[in-house]
Design a protein around this motif. Structure first.
Motif, PDB file in Angstrom:
ATOM      1  N   ARG A 129      36.121  21.004   9.489  1.00 51.82           N
ATOM      2  CA  ARG A 129      37.180  20.164   8.934  1.00 51.82           C
ATOM      3  C   ARG A 129      38.516  20.878   8.963  1.00 51.82           C
ATOM      4  NH1 ARG A 129      39.445  21.249   4.215  1.00 51.82           N
ATOM      5  NH2 ARG A 129      40.063  19.135   3.673  1.00 51.82           N
ATOM      6  N   ASN A 187      41.200  15.934   9.286  1.00 52.16           N
ATOM      7  CA  ASN A 187      40.019  15.312   9.893  1.00 52.16           C
ATOM      8  C   ASN A 187      38.763  16.132   9.620  1.00 52.16           C
ATOM      9  OD1 ASN A 187      41.093  12.982  11.723  1.00 52.16           O
ATOM     10  ND2 ASN A 187      42.448  14.708  12.176  1.00 52.16           N
ATOM     11  N   LYS A 188      37.608  15.463   9.729  1.00 50.08           N
ATOM     12  CA  LYS A 188      36.327  16.129   9.491  1.00 50.08           C
ATOM     13  C   LYS A 188      35.273  15.588  10.444  1.00 50.08           C
ATOM     14  CE  LYS A 188      34.742  16.727   5.301  1.00 50.08           C
ATOM     15  NZ  LYS A 188      34.156  16.437   3.962  1.00 50.08           N
ATOM     16  N   GLU A 234      34.001  15.596   0.659  1.00 49.61           N
ATOM     17  CA  GLU A 234      35.066  16.416   0.081  1.00 49.61           C
ATOM     18  C   GLU A 234      34.790  16.857  -1.347  1.00 49.61           C
ATOM     19  OE1 GLU A 234      38.610  17.083   1.973  1.00 49.61           O
ATOM     20  OE2 GLU A 234      36.659  17.349   2.929  1.00 49.61           O
ATOM     21  N   MET A 273      29.508  21.182   9.345  1.00 48.73           N
ATOM     22  CA  MET A 273      30.801  20.524   9.190  1.00 48.73           C
ATOM     23  C   MET A 273      31.917  21.399   9.725  1.00 48.73           C
ATOM     24  SD  MET A 273      32.826  19.806   5.617  1.00 48.73           S
ATOM     25  CE  MET A 273      33.412  21.517   5.568  1.00 48.73           C
ATOM     26  N   GLU A 319      36.350   9.017   2.448  1.00 48.77           N
ATOM     27  CA  GLU A 319      35.345   9.093   3.508  1.00 48.77           C
ATOM     28  C   GLU A 319      34.405   7.889   3.498  1.00 48.77           C
ATOM     29  OE1 GLU A 319      34.409  13.733   3.875  1.00 48.77           O
ATOM     30  OE2 GLU A 319      34.652  13.082   1.802  1.00 48.77           O
TER      31      GLU A 319
END
Length: 494
Positions: free
Chosen positions: A428, A432-433, A349, A426, A466
């Motif tokens: 996201r 959520n990711k 992030e 990625m 994370e």
């Protein structure tokens, strides 16, 4: 700084027939009422390093822009490093479309994947003026549509550099930052120090001076596309005197480390000088951590102050009477999070999320000023948003959306091509990711699920730092499959 109310603006821009004639009695050309477009960007600015989000950070200018505009709190860059991210912004395309994946990449002028942002506005009849970093990459480029062009560091054919105008000031700055190493990013660069140089000897200070000088001297009647891009708060953390004093070091908080004995980052382990940073910051004391963090914030406060001065000059010149203003950054900064990780080069992030603000007197009336927009936003949305505000049609289909229009995007997409033979993608949302690592393909359409070699999944609500990878958990298997499908669809559409 105050913007003219929309009704007054319309009255000022409306002339009756008697006034709209030349001295021959013939109708004069109608005034061009398209908005001026102001695009401001800085470098390596975390999404949360703004006073409105983190009260530790002093940013009165950006806070005022948020109060008078819209803040997009789920904005993500398309590649967490300068060159591919900036190419994506300026072309309005993802890295797999521009062909620029790493800081060592770039495209030649005769091989551009589309029309760059300043060229769009020049071709549409705008005056175009650009100040500061664009960082197109390894190839020497022309100004790509800027009629007036000043850069502090990277020359562009047809532009003017700091070294050409004031080589002595540039030499003084280069001498001061030499101990900070390449890119000003070694541990001295991060720990930083108070600069002994005046603001004008700094590259950003010099660029801001050129921008203000241009604004004061400008007489062009065309609508204006104005680009201003700062190199800070990117390390080195050497703000000019006066900005560190605004902070109380005792009140500064800094990165909290996960309870690990080694780095865990399947998609980005081993990149970006890990050993250098980890070895130093594991043994650093709390004062060093606070100084490093505070000086990063002080760089931001300095940029915020220069931006405020520039906006005041634009306002006094009347340019903001009819203007759309966008502010963002090319990527974020880890600041030691996620086990002594610094700068970017990962899809976490703090690295991929960026601030994004849209404001100005030409903001449509139906949009609520002072609001926060929670939609997922990719920075490829900036170009179509600015083109739509100016009534300019893109010359080719762009993947982004007009952010001043109805919601369109379901999630964010970003890519990392930092390890040989691998590509990480990625998908996201705010909650959520999913990060998937693939065997790299030259053509994005060639990726299949059989190419997946690793993955990470994070619950961003329960685990915003994370630390807890849920990729193998059966409880999230359905959601993981949905996110995987989104990544595959995105690659297939490029």
């Amino acid at each position: 700084m105050r913007y003219l109310p929309l009704l007054l603006l319309l009255l000022l821009c409306t002339c009756d027939r008697a006034q709209n004639t030349d001295n021959t009695g013939q109708d004069a050309p109608a005034p061009d009422t398209r908005p001026n477009v102001i695009f401001i960007m800085d470098d390596q600015h975390r999404w949360d390093a703004i006073g409105k989000v983190n009260p530790q950070v002093i940013t009165p200018t950006l806070d005022g822009m948020i109060d008078d505009g819209i803040s997009f709190n789920q904005a993500v860059c398309q590649a967490p490093m300068c060159v591919p991210s900036r190419n994506s912004i300026m072309f309005g395309m993802y890295p797999s479309q521009t062909g620029v994946f790493r800081n060592s990449g770039g495209v030649k002028d005769d091989a551009m994947p589309g029309k760059p942002m300043p060229q769009y506005f020049k071709d549409a009849g705008y005056e175009t003026a650009g100040f500061g970093k664009t960082h197109w990459g390894k190839h020497r480029t022309n100004t790509r549509g800027f009629e007036t062009r000043f850069t502090s560091e990277i020359p562009e054919t047809g532009g003017i550099t700091m070294a050409q105008v004031d080589s002595a000031a540039k030499a003084r700055y280069d001498a001061e930052i030499k101990p900070m190493g390449p890119g000003e990013e070694n541990n001295i660069g991060y720990l930083g120090f108070t600069s002994q140089l005046p603001e004008g000897d700094h590259r950003d200070g010099w660029i801001n001076e050129q921008a203000i000088r241009y604004i004061r001297q400008r007489e062009d009647e065309r609508p204006l596309f104005f680009y201003l891009s700062y190199m800070k708060p990117h390390a080195g953390h050497n703000p000019p005197a006066g900005y560190e004093e605004k902070y109380d070091l005792d009140e500064i908080t800094y990165a909290v480390q996960p309870p690990w004995v080694a780095d865990y980052s399947p998609h980005s382990s081993g990149v970006n000088r890990r050993e250098m940073y980890e070895g130093f910051w594991k043994n650093a004391g709390s004062e060093e951590w606070k100084l490093m963090t505070m000086r990063y914030y002080a760089n931001i406060t300095w940029i915020d102050d220069m931006l405020g001065r520039t906006l005041r000059e634009l306002g006094e010149k009347g340019i903001l009477n009819n203007a759309i203003i966008v502010y963002t950054a090319d990527h974020g900064e880890m600041l030691g999070e996620h086990y002594y990780r610094f700068n970017k080069y990962c899809l976490y992030e703090a690295s991929v999320r960026v601030p994004l603000i849209i404001t100005g007197s030409a903001l449509p009336e139906n949009l609520k000023r002072g609001s926060t927009d929670n939609r997922p936003v990719d920075l490829v949305d900036v170009l179509p948003t600015l083109l739509a505000a100016a009534g300019v049609e893109p010359s080719t289909e762009l993947p982004g959306f007009n952010l001043l229009d109805a919601p369109k995007r379901e999630g964010n997409f970003s890519a990392l091509h930092e390890r040989p033979g691998e590509a990480a993608f990625m998908w996201r949302t705010a909650t959520n990711k999913l990060i998937l690592v693939f065997n790299r393909k030259a053509d994005p359409h060639e990726y299949t699920t059989s190419d997946i070699i690793a993955g990470e999944f994070y619950d961003l609500e329960a685990d915003p730092l994370e630390w807890n990878d849920l990729y193998e958990e059966t409880a999230i298997s359905e959601l993981r499959a949905q996110f995987q499908k989104k990544i595959m669809e995105k690659l297939a559409a490029m």
